[in-house]
Design an enzyme around this catalytic site. Sequence first.
Site, PDB file in Angstrom:
ATOM      1  N   LYS A 149       4.452 -34.766  31.005  1.00 39.82           N
ATOM      2  CA  LYS A 149       4.003 -36.088  30.526  1.00 39.82           C
ATOM      3  C   LYS A 149       2.791 -35.948  29.590  1.00 39.82           C
ATOM      4  CE  LYS A 149       3.237 -37.614  34.708  1.00 39.82           C
ATOM      5  NZ  LYS A 149       3.577 -36.388  35.467  1.00 39.82           N
ATOM      6  N   ARG A 204       2.174 -45.267  39.563  1.00 40.46           N
ATOM      7  CA  ARG A 204       2.653 -44.218  40.452  1.00 40.46           C
ATOM      8  C   ARG A 204       3.114 -44.783  41.787  1.00 40.46           C
ATOM      9  NH1 ARG A 204      -0.606 -39.641  38.198  1.00 40.46           N
ATOM     10  NH2 ARG A 204       0.166 -37.696  39.058  1.00 40.46           N
ATOM     11  N   ARG A 251       1.883 -32.806  46.492  1.00 38.80           N
ATOM     12  CA  ARG A 251       2.004 -33.768  45.378  1.00 38.80           C
ATOM     13  C   ARG A 251       3.463 -34.105  45.096  1.00 38.80           C
ATOM     14  NH1 ARG A 251      -1.141 -30.605  41.053  1.00 38.80           N
ATOM     15  NH2 ARG A 251      -0.569 -32.270  39.621  1.00 38.80           N
ATOM     16  N   ARG A 265      -0.155 -23.482  34.714  1.00 35.38           N
ATOM     17  CA  ARG A 265      -0.924 -24.360  33.809  1.00 35.38           C
ATOM     18  C   ARG A 265      -2.411 -23.978  33.798  1.00 35.38           C
ATOM     19  NH1 ARG A 265      -0.124 -30.673  34.583  1.00 35.38           N
ATOM     20  NH2 ARG A 265      -0.631 -30.225  36.745  1.00 35.38           N
ATOM     21  N   ARG A 288      -6.707 -26.126  37.305  1.00 30.15           N
ATOM     22  CA  ARG A 288      -7.004 -27.266  38.181  1.00 30.15           C
ATOM     23  C   ARG A 288      -6.900 -26.842  39.644  1.00 30.15           C
ATOM     24  NH1 ARG A 288      -3.323 -32.098  35.880  1.00 30.15           N
ATOM     25  NH2 ARG A 288      -3.359 -32.634  38.094  1.00 30.15           N
TER      26      ARG A 288
HETATM   27  P1  ADP Z   1       2.302 -33.351  33.546  1.00 32.21           P
HETATM   28  O1  ADP Z   1       1.324 -34.074  32.658  1.00 32.21           O
HETATM   29  O2  ADP Z   1       3.583 -34.104  33.710  1.00 32.21           O
HETATM   30  O3  ADP Z   1       1.711 -32.969  34.879  1.00 32.21           O
HETATM   31  P2  ADP Z   1       1.940 -31.146  31.645  1.00 32.21           P
HETATM   32  O4  ADP Z   1       2.178 -31.787  30.328  1.00 32.21           O
HETATM   33  O5  ADP Z   1       0.525 -30.837  32.012  1.00 32.21           O
HETATM   34  O6  ADP Z   1       2.676 -31.989  32.840  1.00 32.21           O
HETATM   35  O7  ADP Z   1       2.813 -29.781  31.684  1.00 32.21           O
HETATM   36  C1  ADP Z   1       2.743 -28.929  32.814  1.00 32.21           C
HETATM   37  C2  ADP Z   1       2.730 -27.465  32.319  1.00 32.21           C
HETATM   38  O8  ADP Z   1       4.013 -27.158  31.770  1.00 32.21           O
HETATM   39  C3  ADP Z   1       1.706 -27.179  31.216  1.00 32.21           C
HETATM   40  O9  ADP Z   1       1.180 -25.885  31.417  1.00 32.21           O
HETATM   41  C4  ADP Z   1       2.529 -27.245  29.911  1.00 32.21           C
HETATM   42  O10 ADP Z   1       2.004 -26.371  28.923  1.00 32.21           O
HETATM   43  C5  ADP Z   1       3.909 -26.794  30.385  1.00 32.21           C
HETATM   44  N1  ADP Z   1       5.025 -27.512  29.716  1.00 32.21           N
HETATM   45  C6  ADP Z   1       5.076 -28.836  29.388  1.00 32.21           C
HETATM   46  N2  ADP Z   1       6.274 -29.129  28.829  1.00 32.21           N
HETATM   47  C7  ADP Z   1       6.987 -27.975  28.824  1.00 32.21           C
HETATM   48  C8  ADP Z   1       8.309 -27.609  28.377  1.00 32.21           C
HETATM   49  N3  ADP Z   1       9.142 -28.521  27.843  1.00 32.21           N
HETATM   50  N4  ADP Z   1       8.699 -26.321  28.541  1.00 32.21           N
HETATM   51  C9  ADP Z   1       7.869 -25.388  29.100  1.00 32.21           C
HETATM   52  N5  ADP Z   1       6.626 -25.666  29.524  1.00 32.21           N
HETATM   53  C10 ADP Z   1       6.181 -26.936  29.401  1.00 32.21           C
HETATM   54  P1  AMP Z   2      -2.264 -36.012  37.151  1.00 33.76           P
HETATM   55  O1  AMP Z   2      -3.265 -35.474  36.157  1.00 33.76           O
HETATM   56  O2  AMP Z   2      -1.422 -37.124  36.583  1.00 33.76           O
HETATM   57  O3  AMP Z   2      -1.441 -34.913  37.775  1.00 33.76           O
HETATM   58  O4  AMP Z   2      -3.113 -36.685  38.315  1.00 33.76           O
HETATM   59  C1  AMP Z   2      -4.022 -35.912  39.086  1.00 33.76           C
HETATM   60  C2  AMP Z   2      -4.390 -36.662  40.370  1.00 33.76           C
HETATM   61  O5  AMP Z   2      -5.089 -37.879  40.036  1.00 33.76           O
HETATM   62  C3  AMP Z   2      -3.223 -37.118  41.246  1.00 33.76           C
HETATM   63  O6  AMP Z   2      -2.722 -36.098  42.086  1.00 33.76           O
HETATM   64  C4  AMP Z   2      -3.890 -38.258  42.027  1.00 33.76           C
HETATM   65  O7  AMP Z   2      -4.741 -37.768  43.046  1.00 33.76           O
HETATM   66  C5  AMP Z   2      -4.766 -38.920  40.974  1.00 33.76           C
HETATM   67  N1  AMP Z   2      -4.036 -39.994  40.238  1.00 33.76           N
HETATM   68  C6  AMP Z   2      -3.724 -39.997  38.912  1.00 33.76           C
HETATM   69  N2  AMP Z   2      -3.058 -41.121  38.590  1.00 33.76           N
HETATM   70  C7  AMP Z   2      -2.942 -41.833  39.737  1.00 33.76           C
HETATM   71  C8  AMP Z   2      -2.324 -43.072  40.062  1.00 33.76           C
HETATM   72  N3  AMP Z   2      -1.701 -43.813  39.125  1.00 33.76           N
HETATM   73  N4  AMP Z   2      -2.380 -43.493  41.345  1.00 33.76           N
HETATM   74  C9  AMP Z   2      -3.017 -42.773  42.291  1.00 33.76           C
HETATM   75  N5  AMP Z   2      -3.604 -41.595  42.067  1.00 33.76           N
HETATM   76  C10 AMP Z   2      -3.572 -41.108  40.791  1.00 33.76           C
END
Ligand code: ADP
Ligand code: AMP
Length: 227
Positions: free
Chosen positions: A13, A86, A170, A125, A159
């Site tokens: 995302k 969420r 999660r 990541r 992270r």
């Molecule tokens: P989210 O925001 O949904 O938690 P991220 O955008 O942070 O996910 O992506 C999670 C990890 O996967 C990051 O390290 C990113 O670089 C990698 N990633 C994202 N999209 C892809 C893809 N299409 N193919 C391979 N790796 C990806």
């Molecule tokens: P993310 O960066 O989207 O993976 O979010 C990291 C963490 O932030 C999550 O695991 C939750 O603890 C908190 N968080 C982010 N967005 C929300 C949401 N919409 N509702 C509740 N907790 C959230």
Amino acid sequence: MIVILLGPPGSGKGTQAKRLEEKYHLKQLSTGEILRAEVAASSEIGKKAKSIMDAGQFVPDDILINIIDSKVQKGNAGYILDGFPRTLNQAEALDHMLHVKNMAVDVVINMVVDENILIERITGRFSCVHCGAVYHEKFKLPLKKGICDICHHKEFTKRKDDSLDVIQERLKIYHHQTSPILPYYQKKNLVKDVDAMEKVENVTNKIDHIIKNCFKTDNSEGFYMVN
Ligand code: ADP
Ligand code: AMP
């Protein structure tokens, strides 16, 4: 225009929101990023959220709803919501707040990724300490080893909630609390599924196509594509 990116942690995302932000006049609102900034600033919200986030749980709905309500304003080109809503309660609150502002959700992009791939993505990541740019140990390394592509700093971090035990928590919470949002939006005919297991560029192209179609059918004023 309001675009929701819905998908489990690691589905891409944040990666896609950043790429779409560059292309359209839409602002990314990542609730995870906003909360991490609150934690870093040791604000009241940050103090409440820190231990909850470290454990992979959800921060209370009212905090998230207030954050989004304060950021979304009519007159801006539009928003890409990444990580919100969420819970069903958040989805209903979002509809209500948008209605009051004379706005509405235009499309919900459902990012579909197999669970084993999610775990590989999350455990690999890492991000730049200075600008927050997100990388992956296998799928997206910086162009020059050890140097951020965006800001050229050399310090990176992982992270705390990306450890294997927290990821499992999660993902469990995602299935219990976030998945029920899908039928809520499907009933409104807003959901578009995207295979998010493909290469980053291919996923962007698919989302791009969906957003372009929304622009064609949307009559509101004040936004346009960059190219
Ligand atoms: P989210 O925001 O949904 O938690 P991220 O955008 O942070 O996910 O992506 C999670 C990890 O996967 C990051 O390290 C990113 O670089 C990698 N990633 C994202 N999209 C892809 C893809 N299409 N193919 C391979 N790796 C990806
Ligand atoms: P993310 O960066 O989207 O993976 O979010 C990291 C963490 O932030 C999550 O695991 C939750 O603890 C908190 N968080 C982010 N967005 C929300 C949401 N919409 N509702 C509740 N907790 C959230």
